[in-house]
Design a protein around this motif. Structure first.
Motif, PDB file in Angstrom:
ATOM      1  N   LEU A   1      11.376  13.340  -5.341  1.00 47.62           N
ATOM      2  CA  LEU A   1      11.538  12.034  -4.682  1.00 47.62           C
ATOM      3  C   LEU A   1      10.356  11.123  -5.028  1.00 47.62           C
ATOM      4  CD1 LEU A   1      12.940  13.142  -1.214  1.00 47.62           C
ATOM      5  CD2 LEU A   1      14.197  12.251  -3.181  1.00 47.62           C
ATOM      6  N   HIS A   2      10.229  10.818  -6.316  1.00 43.73           N
ATOM      7  CA  HIS A   2       9.076  10.061  -6.785  1.00 43.73           C
ATOM      8  C   HIS A   2       9.148   8.594  -6.379  1.00 43.73           C
ATOM      9  CE1 HIS A   2       8.271  13.659  -9.065  1.00 43.73           C
ATOM     10  NE2 HIS A   2       9.424  13.546  -9.711  1.00 43.73           N
ATOM     11  N   GLN A   3      10.344   8.108  -6.061  1.00 44.53           N
ATOM     12  CA  GLN A   3      10.498   6.694  -5.755  1.00 44.53           C
ATOM     13  C   GLN A   3      10.200   6.356  -4.300  1.00 44.53           C
ATOM     14  OE1 GLN A   3      14.529   6.697  -7.650  1.00 44.53           O
ATOM     15  NE2 GLN A   3      13.863   4.691  -8.416  1.00 44.53           N
ATOM     16  N   VAL A   4      10.033   7.362  -3.463  1.00 42.76           N
ATOM     17  CA  VAL A   4       9.706   7.107  -2.056  1.00 42.76           C
ATOM     18  C   VAL A   4       8.310   6.506  -1.975  1.00 42.76           C
ATOM     19  CG1 VAL A   4       9.332   8.128   0.228  1.00 42.76           C
ATOM     20  CG2 VAL A   4      11.187   8.963  -1.250  1.00 42.76           C
ATOM     21  N   GLN A   5       8.196   5.383  -1.281  1.00 44.38           N
ATOM     22  CA  GLN A   5       6.901   4.742  -1.096  1.00 44.38           C
ATOM     23  C   GLN A   5       6.183   5.405   0.076  1.00 44.38           C
ATOM     24  OE1 GLN A   5       8.560   0.740  -0.708  1.00 44.38           O
ATOM     25  NE2 GLN A   5       7.427   0.152  -2.537  1.00 44.38           N
ATOM     26  N   VAL A   6       4.974   5.878  -0.170  1.00 46.26           N
ATOM     27  CA  VAL A   6       4.210   6.611   0.853  1.00 46.26           C
ATOM     28  C   VAL A   6       2.859   5.940   1.065  1.00 46.26           C
ATOM     29  CG1 VAL A   6       3.181   8.817   1.534  1.00 46.26           C
ATOM     30  CG2 VAL A   6       5.330   8.780   0.232  1.00 46.26           C
ATOM     31  N   MET A   7       2.517   5.716   2.304  1.00 52.32           N
ATOM     32  CA  MET A   7       1.175   5.253   2.670  1.00 52.32           C
ATOM     33  C   MET A   7       0.580   6.284   3.611  1.00 52.32           C
ATOM     34  SD  MET A   7      -0.041   1.797   4.684  1.00 52.32           S
ATOM     35  CE  MET A   7       0.106   0.721   3.274  1.00 52.32           C
ATOM     36  N   ARG A   8      -0.604   6.767   3.279  1.00 54.33           N
ATOM     37  CA  ARG A   8      -1.264   7.762   4.122  1.00 54.33           C
ATOM     38  C   ARG A   8      -2.390   7.101   4.918  1.00 54.33           C
ATOM     39  NH1 ARG A   8      -4.011  11.746   1.031  1.00 54.33           N
ATOM     40  NH2 ARG A   8      -4.298  10.076  -0.500  1.00 54.33           N
ATOM     41  N   LEU A   9      -2.382   7.300   6.219  1.00 50.55           N
ATOM     42  CA  LEU A   9      -3.444   6.801   7.087  1.00 50.55           C
ATOM     43  C   LEU A   9      -4.193   7.989   7.682  1.00 50.55           C
ATOM     44  CD1 LEU A   9      -1.538   3.957   9.023  1.00 50.55           C
ATOM     45  CD2 LEU A   9      -2.870   3.780   6.902  1.00 50.55           C
ATOM     46  N   GLY A  10      -5.519   7.900   7.655  1.00 54.47           N
ATOM     47  CA  GLY A  10      -6.340   8.982   8.187  1.00 54.47           C
ATOM     48  C   GLY A  10      -7.803   8.625   8.039  1.00 54.47           C
ATOM     49  N   VAL A  11      -8.644   9.629   8.035  1.00 52.09           N
ATOM     50  CA  VAL A  11     -10.088   9.422   7.929  1.00 52.09           C
ATOM     51  C   VAL A  11     -10.449   9.269   6.450  1.00 52.09           C
ATOM     52  CG1 VAL A  11     -12.358  10.426   8.376  1.00 52.09           C
ATOM     53  CG2 VAL A  11     -10.498  10.735  10.035  1.00 52.09           C
ATOM     54  N   PRO A  12     -11.154   8.196   6.090  1.00 52.13           N
ATOM     55  CA  PRO A  12     -11.480   7.959   4.678  1.00 52.13           C
ATOM     56  C   PRO A  12     -12.492   8.962   4.141  1.00 52.13           C
ATOM     57  CG  PRO A  12     -12.600   6.361   6.073  1.00 52.13           C
ATOM     58  CD  PRO A  12     -11.674   7.130   6.965  1.00 52.13           C
ATOM     59  N   ASP A  13     -12.736   8.878   2.848  1.00 59.66           N
ATOM     60  CA  ASP A  13     -13.595   9.838   2.147  1.00 59.66           C
ATOM     61  C   ASP A  13     -15.071   9.468   2.320  1.00 59.66           C
ATOM     62  OD1 ASP A  13     -14.392  11.926   0.531  1.00 59.66           O
ATOM     63  OD2 ASP A  13     -14.118  10.809  -1.333  1.00 59.66           O
ATOM     64  N   CYS A  14     -15.536   9.565   3.545  1.00 61.77           N
ATOM     65  CA  CYS A  14     -16.946   9.320   3.866  1.00 61.77           C
ATOM     66  C   CYS A  14     -17.244   9.989   5.203  1.00 61.77           C
ATOM     67  CB  CYS A  14     -17.260   7.823   3.931  1.00 61.77           C
ATOM     68  SG  CYS A  14     -16.391   6.941   5.248  1.00 61.77           S
TER      69      CYS A  14
END
Length: 632
Positions: free
Chosen positions: A578-591
């Motif tokens: 399912l490569h066409q599914v648009q995904v946005m991930r929210l969480g703690v950033p890389d810091c």
């Protein structure tokens, strides 16, 4: 003007007349009590080290000399004396002073600490670096008796004794009982053995005895045996002497003159030296003296009474866990509970009181706690290991090798998951989804409310394999408690239907995601909201259904984005084409996230309901390339 107002640096302290030091100690205690009452923090440990800190800064010259505070929660006095007096009111507040040593904050903070039992290792490394660089400054590690239960501290002591480099370890002992009737003799022996005349005389006498024809060596060996036997009887520090340290003490940790004298002696000796200091946790504040465990780390309180300023009628997740364990202790005879020096913090005091023979506090030894649980589980016992998320990191190898490899039924009750607030980056539990998710045989759950916590803990006890249940440091939602029932592994629940967008949240982020979904619905956007419940295994069928149906997914987690829940969803979609599914991930950033209130930090990470809704709108506004989706 108060004496403390005149101290802008340790140099000012060293210039102060000795007769002013007791008054300065009283002023420091008042400031710490007032500040911690306002901001919360570690009260009892800091009240106990006032005189010790004053003595250290009178005898040693920081930042040239290095003082490393084990754990670091007892560094408030140090901060007051090293140029941070005017900022002290901002302690543990967002944008203010950290509650732990932080080199970026001051050159006087020699090493960043926040976890226990690390100081001797760091100090030994600094001492070795000093020697290689041909420098001449002193290195001092200050470690509590509780921290000595950590294996890392003992490993470092053993190595330091073997290397015999110049290093001073101050043992801040506020729990161990030292018999008073040997105190005077021990003090005398400490003085004798630290006197250069004694050392030279001892060497000269040994040389004379060795030269006695035929019997010299035998006499010397006999004398050594007699000396060692006598020392074992009268010197409480023989354990450290056997490791290769010169032991000085015990010394009254509130007698400034004696403290300074013995620290000066320690500074003059060659090789590793251990100074044994007896202190009183909570000294100078009666509520903390009466209950040093509670006042070890406290929320804001009334300094007149010691009572907390805010109490919630809704139980915390920790309290719900503790009540569940007491309940299950009656229903499951082979249930045992294990903690690493945190029976109160993890909510296990009730279980310990009710079932003392089934409760094990191993001290600050997380690795041992996990492998102990593995041993118990291998013999048919059901162990629950209750450890804060940030501290469980210390036992990673044991989780992999001793629990997961054999698929043993150990339950990890992971408290303080997510952003914990004012204690800051050393205590945020934001890595556990990532460091547990990739382990074979491991099941991971995160509750959205306190009722779900109970159901998940029950599910974990019914599961024949390793399980982690991760929950935050906060009060619950006030939801009703339902009858206990096992949750089918890997099953999510749909909270709101929709066909334009899917919000897929887990654990503490379910409520904010639900708020975001409701706001989007008010704007006419048909948003599905799903409580994943499981980080591993995922509810693949449900997630794939909504991925195809909406074509857009926003994952929300209170964990670092790298390798977390959102990454698991991306991996699932990739595996199923399912490569066409648009995904946005929210969480703690890389810091590493700073200290501050949990609400402020969540906003900094974009994890409020309003911010989740805004992120979802941003995803919707992107041009869609999905066309018709189908599962491959």
């Amino acid at each position: 003007m108060s004496i403390l107002q005149q101290i802008d640096s340790p140099a000012d302290l060293r210039a102060l007349p000795a007769e002013d030091l007791p008054r300065l100690a009283e002023e420091i205690r008042r400031v710490i009590i007032q500040t911690v009452a306002q901001n919360g923090g570690h009260l009892a440990p800091n009240l106990g080290v006032v005189e010790l800190t004053l003595a250290l800064h009178r005898v040693f010259t920081t930042p040239r000399d290095k003082i490393i505070w084990d754990v670091g929660h007892q560094c408030y006095v140090h901060k007051l004396l090293t140029g941070r007096r005017e900022q002290f009111a901002s302690l543990r507040q967002f944008g203010g002073l950290s509650g732990f040593p932080r080199p970026l904050e001051s050159a006087h903070d020699a090493f960043a600490t926040g976890h226990s039992s690390t100081s001797v290792s760091a100090a030994l490394g600094m001492a070795l670096a000093r020697d290689q660089q041909k420098k001449r400054h002193h290195v001092v590690a200050v470690i509590g008796d509780g921290a000595l239960t950590g294996g890392m501290a003992l490993e470092a002591l053993n190595h330091a004794g073997h290397l015999q480099c110049n290093l001073i370890v101050v043992l801040n002992d506020n729990e161990m009982s030292i018999a008073q009737n040997v105190g005077g003799l021990s003090r005398y022996l400490s003085r004798l053995r630290s006197d250069p005349k004694y050392t030279r005389g001892k060497e000269e006498l040994e040389n004379i005895i060795k030269r006695i024809p035929n019997i010299g060596s035998a006499v010397l060996k006999m004398a050594d045996r007699l000396k060692d036997a006598f020392k074992y009887l009268v010197v409480p520090g023989m354990f450290f002497e056997e490791l290769g340290f010169t032991y000085l003490g015990p010394v009254d940790g509130h007698d400034l003159l004696e403290l300074m004298r013995i620290l000066q002696q320690a500074r003059s000796l060659k090789g590793p030296v251990l100074v044994h200091v007896l202190t009183q946790k909570g000294r100078g504040y009666q509520p903390a003296l009466d209950d040093p465990d509670t006042f070890h780390g406290v929320a804001p309180f009334n300094p007149e009474t010691g009572q907390p300023l805010k109490t919630s009628p809704i139980p915390s997740y920790t309290q719900v866990f503790g009540q569940f364990m007491v309940e299950m202790g009656q229903r499951i005879p082979n249930l045992v509970a294990i903690t690493a020096a945190m029976p109160g913090g993890t909510g296990l005091k009730g279980f310990a009181a009710r079932y003392p023979e089934r409760f094990f506090d191993v001290g600050i030894a997380e690795q041992h706690a996990v492998t102990l649980a593995a041993g118990l589980a291998s013999q048919g016992i059901r162990p629950v290991v209750a450890i804060y998320s940030t501290f469980l990191q210390r036992a990673y190898d044991q989780i992999v090798h001793d629990v997961c490899l054999s698929g043993l039924p150990v339950v990890f009750a992971i408290d303080r998951g997510g952003l914990v607030g004012d204690d800051g980056p050393t205590h945020h539990g934001v890595f556990d989804f990532s460091y547990l998710r990739h382990l074979p045989n491991m099941m991971i759950m995160a509750p959205a409310d306190e009722n779900q916590l109970r159901q998940m803990l029950y599910t974990a006890l019914m599961h024949d394999g390793p399980v982690a249940v991760r929950y935050p440091r906060s009060s619950g939602t006030g939801c009703p408690m339902e009858e206990l029932k096992a949750i089918p592994p890997g099953s999510a629940r749909v909270l709101q239907e929709g066909d334009q967008l899917t919000l897929l949240a887990v654990g503490s982020m379910v409520q904010p995601a639900r708020q975001a979904a409701e706001e989007l619905a008010r704007q006419g956007i048909a948003t599905a909201c799903i409580d994943a419940r499981f980080v591993k295994p995922l509810d693949e069928k449900l997630i794939l259904h909504y991925a195809v149906r909406t074509g857009r997914i926003v994952t929300v987690e209170e964990n670092v984005l790298a390798g977390g829940f959102g990454s698991a969803v991306l991996e699932l979609l990739q595996q199923r084409g399912l490569h066409q599914v648009q995904v946005m991930r929210l969480g703690v950033p890389d810091c590493f996230i700073t200290h501050g209130s949990r609400d402020i930090l969540l906003k900094q990470c974009g994890l409020t309901g309003e911010q989740i809704a805004a992120a979802a709108l941003e995803l919707l506004q992107k041009r869609s390339h999905r066309g018709r989706l189908k599962l491959l």
